[in-house]
Design a protein around this motif. Structure first.
Motif, mmCIF file in Angstrom:
data_model
loop_
_atom_site.group_PDB
_atom_site.id
_atom_site.type_symbol
_atom_site.label_atom_id
_atom_site.label_comp_id
_atom_site.label_asym_id
_atom_site.label_seq_id
_atom_site.Cartn_x
_atom_site.Cartn_y
_atom_site.Cartn_z
ATOM 1 N N MET A 88 3.727 4.528 7.042
ATOM 2 C CA MET A 88 4.290 4.372 5.684
ATOM 3 C C MET A 88 3.874 5.547 4.798
ATOM 4 O O MET A 88 4.652 6.032 3.974
ATOM 5 C CB MET A 88 3.809 3.048 5.064
ATOM 6 C CG MET A 88 4.501 1.824 5.648
ATOM 7 S SD MET A 88 3.631 0.294 5.269
ATOM 8 C CE MET A 88 4.070 0.068 3.560
ATOM 9 N N GLU A 107 7.208 7.432 4.175
ATOM 10 C CA GLU A 107 7.757 6.915 2.914
ATOM 11 C C GLU A 107 6.957 7.360 1.706
ATOM 12 O O GLU A 107 7.199 6.871 0.604
ATOM 13 C CB GLU A 107 7.788 5.386 2.962
ATOM 14 C CG GLU A 107 8.613 4.842 4.104
ATOM 15 C CD GLU A 107 8.285 3.386 4.392
ATOM 16 O OE1 GLU A 107 8.213 2.601 3.438
ATOM 17 O OE2 GLU A 107 8.064 3.051 5.557
ATOM 18 N N SER A 131 3.972 6.583 0.864
ATOM 19 C CA SER A 131 3.345 5.395 0.264
ATOM 20 C C SER A 131 1.856 5.666 0.032
ATOM 21 O O SER A 131 1.201 6.342 0.822
ATOM 22 C CB SER A 131 3.504 4.212 1.218
ATOM 23 O OG SER A 131 2.640 3.170 0.841
ATOM 24 N N ILE A 155 -0.349 3.398 0.226
ATOM 25 C CA ILE A 155 -0.973 2.172 0.724
ATOM 26 C C ILE A 155 -2.390 2.385 1.269
ATOM 27 O O ILE A 155 -3.242 1.508 1.142
ATOM 28 C CB ILE A 155 -0.064 1.500 1.787
ATOM 29 C CG1 ILE A 155 -0.595 0.097 2.085
ATOM 30 C CG2 ILE A 155 0.075 2.341 3.038
ATOM 31 C CD1 ILE A 155 0.361 -0.779 2.831
ATOM 32 N N TYR A 176 0.051 -5.049 3.010
ATOM 33 C CA TYR A 176 -0.631 -5.070 1.709
ATOM 34 C C TYR A 176 -1.754 -6.108 1.672
ATOM 35 O O TYR A 176 -2.905 -5.757 1.364
ATOM 36 C CB TYR A 176 0.393 -5.298 0.585
ATOM 37 C CG TYR A 176 1.314 -4.112 0.416
ATOM 38 C CD1 TYR A 176 0.967 -3.059 -0.408
ATOM 39 C CD2 TYR A 176 2.503 -4.033 1.115
ATOM 40 C CE1 TYR A 176 1.798 -1.943 -0.544
ATOM 41 C CE2 TYR A 176 3.332 -2.926 1.000
ATOM 42 C CZ TYR A 176 2.979 -1.889 0.167
ATOM 43 O OH TYR A 176 3.795 -0.790 0.047
ATOM 44 N N TRP A 186 -1.599 11.234 -1.045
ATOM 45 C CA TRP A 186 -2.364 10.004 -1.255
ATOM 46 C C TRP A 186 -3.872 10.281 -1.304
ATOM 47 O O TRP A 186 -4.615 9.518 -1.939
ATOM 48 C CB TRP A 186 -2.011 8.891 -0.251
ATOM 49 C CG TRP A 186 -2.485 9.067 1.170
ATOM 50 C CD1 TRP A 186 -1.734 9.425 2.236
ATOM 51 C CD2 TRP A 186 -3.816 8.845 1.664
ATOM 52 N NE1 TRP A 186 -2.510 9.464 3.363
ATOM 53 C CE2 TRP A 186 -3.790 9.103 3.050
ATOM 54 C CE3 TRP A 186 -5.033 8.464 1.095
ATOM 55 C CZ2 TRP A 186 -4.912 9.009 3.858
ATOM 56 C CZ3 TRP A 186 -6.163 8.367 1.898
ATOM 57 C CH2 TRP A 186 -6.095 8.633 3.266
#
Lengths: 359, 449
Positions: free
Chosen positions: A23, A27, A29, A31, A231, B148
């Motif tokens: 992810m 994407e 993300s 996360i 999640y 991130w």
């Protein structure tokens, strides 16, 4: 453990989910960072919120212009006596700020052998806790005081708390079944916030939200778990790793609040502020993150991996440095133990967390 | 072996020593001017080189740049200690350093930092062959994840700031509000700096001709001017400084500080946008530092590894990571470098560090004499008076406007004792959001496109 240790460990745990790494790559993300956020969250809840809900029955506010160790010790003794009579009491010790960067320090110890509360007025210190030479209290009558109480203390480790900067520590005194008074340091810390129950509850709520809001990702057939489940799982394991790491220290956690009422004892392997164990956890976590990001990269096979020899990676970058770290740690512990007859703030069997900067 | 012998037996390489020495000297002058950053000076120098069409072989330019960046990374402690920090990386160090200055231990603090810097250079030199193997792996593995990781750095920076109140009141609400006052200011600073970052990085008021300097007024406003204003308002006379013959330190502290500082510095050098201040904070938390001497020493290592390491990464054969301002400035004129240039870099770096360290002691003593004779307040006033026209000269009225806004934001953490690191949101947030692919959404939301 330090906040960063929990944070990085949380990310490391998240990186063990291949789908989460996918992810992140496919994407964009965030996360994986979620693991870090929930890794540090228990301490955030305690130090940014829970501490303000704590209402002490007794408060000791030493007067920096009229220093008197006996007055402080008597204030503490009053709280202990209340606990011995009524079963429980709470106490907040306040610091003495003298200027923007100047504080008067004092220490508090509970001597099991003599049932005495010992208070020593220390030197003036700066916010970095460095003492100013020559600022010690000259009058021994005012500088040191021992006040005897009519009960025995129960304490899991030798404790001499130094009260110096920022907010002073809080204590809870609780009468045990055998009539002793148990000394509980920072009673608002590592309770409900450091429970698996809270982690499960948070994950459950996040799971419900994710179930209704997170859609199906690309190639769902590749994964055994649905995408929305990433999640709650990362939240659950991120917070759980915090509790597990904290359990290696002395203070322990209230693991299943509200079903369990008290903090369990920690395993006592290390102090929360020890440099080597903190670094060991951070370093191991970073190695795990790098390893997982590489092996779970979408479409990755061993031949195309940047880390093509996992054995070499773990032996050279983890096993060998770990041996060095443990050697240094135990060597340091040995040096400290030699000074053990002086049960002070730096004693190896100390959980010294009077200020939040060390957590 | 042949390459090593070739390097030793060819005296033409001595010219590189000359250029690196010139670079060190130049950095000494730049460091003496408070609140001036080497990157700004280098940018101007590069413009001059192009404009005047001065013939300068690339390797000579590299040696000059190495001398400048190594010298700057060691010398900049002195003006930061005695006059004020030039950027975020320095402002992280300034608080404990100012504390030592107040106790008359400014010289000792500078020397401790320099020892840390030398430690950083030695570690980099030792690990240089290993970097050739490790850095490409790190680049490959972390490349798709940088956004991130930056997000995680931002999250940690916010979450790890604890309340600072004393909780003296018996009212829980009063204590809560007192503690959260500092956190609230930190969060507000972070938010405003982020918005400023989106604006200056996408719709700057700085004229196009000076686009390469567009970020200068932001940094001058966020870091330099608030510090100067604070000095003018607060600081009295600098107390007499003690110049000891020896520094109280042991090898364990040197190893520990250098190791910790190296970790933070390397992280900052490797990651885009992350500065030595952030790297230093992370490494000090990772290694649970508590000793002030350790902090100062490790910070010396951290900033040197950050400044020099980010330039070194550009020279790793096959990797050519453009990190840090210097690599970006020189990248247009750089040719593809190989192992020979890489190890020459390492050698020049070690030489420059040695020379800089030797020059540091008289330089610090001279600065101490200056601050003891000249009123500190006047130094700050003169700096401020010089700084504002300089910003105007290079960025026009638009730059001045940005600087004024940035100064307002930069004053917030200084006045309310919040973390100045929050100001780095000016770069961290826009870059992180853009890397994640959400940049246009945010810009549209802010009405910037």
């Amino acid at each position: 453990m330090k906040g960063l240790t929990h944070f990085v460990s949380g990310i490391a745990v998240a990186s063990f989910f291949p789908q989460a790494v996918h992810m992140a790559v496919q994407e964009k993300s965030f996360i994986l960072a979620l693991g870090g956020i929930f890794g540090i969250l228990p301490d955030t809840l305690d130090f940014k919120f829970a501490r303000y809900f704590f209402k002490p029955e007794f408060e000791v506010r030493p007067d920096p212009n009229n220093l008197d160790a006996k007055k402080i010790a008597e204030g503490v003794a009053e709280a202990v006596k209340k606990a011995a009579e009524d079963g429980k009491s709470t106490l907040q010790l306040h610091t003495m700020q003298l200027g923007a960067n100047r504080w008067r320090s004092y220490s508090l110890a509970f001597e099991k052998e003599t049932s005495e509360i010992v208070v020593e007025i220390g030197p003036e210190i700066d916010t970095g806790q460095l003492p100013f030479l020559g600022t010690e209290v000259k009058d021994p009558q005012k500088a040191v005081a021992r006040v005897k109480v009519d009960c025995e203390f129960q304490q899991d480790f030798d404790k001499k708390s130094t009260i110096g900067i920022m907010t002073g520590p809080a204590f809870e005194f609780a009468k045990t079944e055998d009539g002793k008074v148990e000394i509980i340091f920072l009673p608002w810390h590592r309770t409900w916030s450091h429970s698996f129950t809270l982690g499960i509850l948070t994950a459950f709520i996040a799971g419900i939200i994710a179930y209704f809001t997170v859609g199906e990702g690309p190639n769902p057939d590749l994964y055994t778990l649905p995408r929305w489940m990433m999640y709650p799982l990362i939240i659950l394991f991120g917070s759980a790793i915090h509790i597990i790491e904290d359990s290696t220290g002395f203070m322990g956690n209230n693991l299943f609040y509200p079903f369990t009422k008290k903090r369990t004892k920690g395993l006592g392997f290390m102090s929360a502020s020890d440099a080597v164990p903190n670094f060991f956890f951070v370093y191991t976590s970073i190695l795990c993150i790098i390893f997982n990001l590489d092996r779970f990269h979408p479409g990755q096979i061993l031949e195309t991996r940047a880390i093509s020899n996992p054995w070499f990676y773990w032996i050279v970058f983890w096993a060998l440095p770990s041996v060095v770290m443990f050697y240094l740690y135990f060597k340091g512990q040995g040096t400290k133990s030699k000074k053990k007859n002086k049960p002070d703030f730096d004693s190896p069997k100390m959980e010294h967390e009077p200020d939040v900067s060390v957590i | 072996m042949q390459t090593v012998l070739n390097l030793i037996l060819n005296p033409q390489y001595l010219i590189l020593v000359y250029f690196s020495f010139i670079g060190v000297l130049f950095s000494l002058i730049v460091s003496f001017l408070p609140a001036l950053h080497i990157y700004n000076v280098l940018g101007i120098l590069m413009l001059l080189v192009f404009h005047l069409e001065v013939a300068l072989p690339p390797m000579h330019l590299i040696a000059l740049c190495i001398g400048m960046i190594v010298g700057y990374s060691i010398f900049n402690t002195v003006p930061a200690s005695f006059f004020g920090p030039g950027d975020e990386s320095m402002s992280y160090y300034v608080l404990p350093s100012a504390d030592w200055l107040e106790k008359g231990r400014g010289y000792e603090s500078v020397i401790l930092t320099a020892i840390g810097s030398l430690g950083g250079i030695v570690i980099m030199a030792i690990l240089a062959p290993l970097f050739i193997k490790i850095v490409p792996i790190l680049k490959t593995v972390t490349g798709p994840h940088l956004f991130w990781i930056l997000g995680a750095v931002i999250a940690y920076a916010i979450l790890s700031e604890w309340p600072k109140g004393l909780s003296y009141s018996s009212s829980r609400l009063t204590n809560f509000l007192e503690g959260w006052k500092y956190l609230g200011i930190g969060l507000l600073t972070f938010f405003l700096a982020s918005i400023l970052g989106f604006i200056v990085m996408n719709k700057t008021l700085v004229p196009v001709d000076f686009a390469f300097q567009s970020i200068t007024p932001v940094f001058v406003g966020l870091f330099a001017i608030p510090w100067l204003i604070t000095n003018i308002i607060n600081i009295g006379k600098v107390p007499k400084q003690h110049i000891p013959e020896t520094v109280e330190i042991d090898w364990a502290l040197v190893y520990q500080g250098s190791f910790s500082g190296f970790l933070g510095g390397f992280f900052a050098a490797f990651m885009p946008i992350v500065t030595a201040g952030i790297g230093g904070l992370l490494s000090s938390h990772a290694t649970a530092q508590r000793d002030n001497r350790l902090f100062i020493l490790s910070y010396g290592t951290c900033k040197t590894v950050y400044y020099v390491g980010s330039f070194l990464l550009f020279f790793i054969p096959g990797v050519y990571l453009t990190r840090g301002g210097l690599a970006s400035i020189v990248s247009p004129v750089m040719f593809a470098t190989g192992y020979r240039e890489y190890f020459l870099f390492v050698a020049i770096m070690v030489f420059s560090a040695g020379i800089s360290f030797l020059m540091l002691m008289p330089f610090t003593k001279a600065c101490i004499r200056l601050v003891e004779k000249v009123n500190y307040k006047w130094v700050s006033i003169v700096t401020l008076v010089l700084l504002i026209p300089a910003v105007f000269k290079f960025t026009g009225f638009g730059g001045l406007a940005i600087m004024a806004v940035a100064t307002g934001i930069g004053l917030m953490p200084v006045l309310f004792q919040a973390r100045r690191m929050n100001l780095m949101a000016v770069l961290l947030v826009p870059v992180c959001v853009s890397m994640a692919g959400y940049g246009n959404h945010v810009l549209r939301f802010l009405g910037l496109i």
